[in-house]
Enzyme design. Structure first.
Site, PDB file in Angstrom:
ATOM      1  N   LEU A 172       0.877  -1.173   0.000  1.00  0.00           N
ATOM      2  CA  LEU A 172       0.000   0.000   0.000  1.00  0.00           C
ATOM      3  C   LEU A 172       0.912   1.220   0.000  1.00  0.00           C
ATOM      4  CD1 LEU A 172      -2.576   1.674   0.480  1.00  0.00           C
ATOM      5  CD2 LEU A 172      -2.417   1.081   2.902  1.00  0.00           C
ATOM      6  N   SER A 173       0.798   2.053  -1.034  1.00  0.00           N
ATOM      7  CA  SER A 173       1.697   3.197  -1.175  1.00  0.00           C
ATOM      8  C   SER A 173       1.558   4.167  -0.008  1.00  0.00           C
ATOM      9  CB  SER A 173       1.413   3.945  -2.478  1.00  0.00           C
ATOM     10  OG  SER A 173       1.721   3.156  -3.596  1.00  0.00           O
TER      11      SER A 173
END
Length: 223
Positions: free
Chosen positions: A74-75
């Site tokens: 997840l960025s």
């Protein structure tokens, strides 16, 4: 479209999900140069902790990428905010996301544009994302299990395409599925990656490099 998140006050939570914690994240984003108020409002209200495993929930509002399994991440909030801000400069109504992952970027987009299509090659990740999107009642999201390097020809053309994994070379299908006047936002490279935008004008693509980044690679294959 931001107001749809106000329908889910139960997701505001307490402790590490408190509004104070979220506000600190937004303050950091502003310090880092994020200016779009609509983007900041969505990230302030969207429950990012729902998009990671419970064991990592206390890290959800830190400015860091988080693992979501199967070698994917997840960025960090800044990258999500920056890519979304760049996308909104074109005021798109129809957006394609390559790489659903946890579903977080897709959920952010769904609060800001009319319709979002998102594709994911890893079925187990897609099913988790589907449940999160359903829980949040985000009804303008269309999820597909397919190879993102081919885009989604059945729903093309798109006003904007956002890619959340880095290919060594940009798949030609993404250029083909971009509408005239549209924008492609994509990290490109192997060891060294550059986040770039490509604007389609008169059938030609105008490239602008934004900043060095680090994404997982864009891979092919259904599973």
């Amino acid at each position: 479209m931001v107001e749809r998140l106000q329908l889910n006050p139960q997701f505001r939570g307490i402790g590490f999900t408190s509004q104070r914690t979220r506000n600190r994240m937004i303050e950091r984003l502003v310090e880092q140069g994020i200016k779009n108020k609509a983007v900041l409002d969505v990230l302030r209200n969207l429950p990012r902790h729902l998009f990671v495993d419970e064991a990592l929930s206390h890290h959800a509002y830190e400015d860091t990428a988080l693992p979501i399994g199967l070698g994917q991440t997840l960025s960090q909030p800044y990258i999500v905010a920056r890519m979304t801000e760049l996308l909104l400069e074109k005021s798109p109504k129809k957006v394609l996301e390559i790489g659903t992952g946890s579903g977080y970027q897709c959920a952010v987009l769904s609060c800001l544009v009319a319709n979002v299509w998102s594709v994911e090659r890893l079925d187990s990740l897609l099913e988790k994302a589907r449940q999160r999107i359903k829980t949040l009642n985000l009804n303008n999201v269309h999820l597909y299990h397919t190879d993102g390097s081919f885009g989604l020809a059945s729903a093309a053309p798109f006003n904007a395409i956002l890619v959340t994994a880095a290919p060594k070379e940009i798949p030609a299908s993404l250029f083909d599925q971009l509408a005239e006047g549209g924008r492609l936002i994509i990290p490109v490279g192997d060891e060294q990656q550059m986040l770039s935008i490509f604007d389609k004008q008169d059938g030609k693509l105008m490239q602008t490099d934004i900043q060095p980044v680090r994404f997982v690679p864009l891979l092919s294959g259904a599973n």
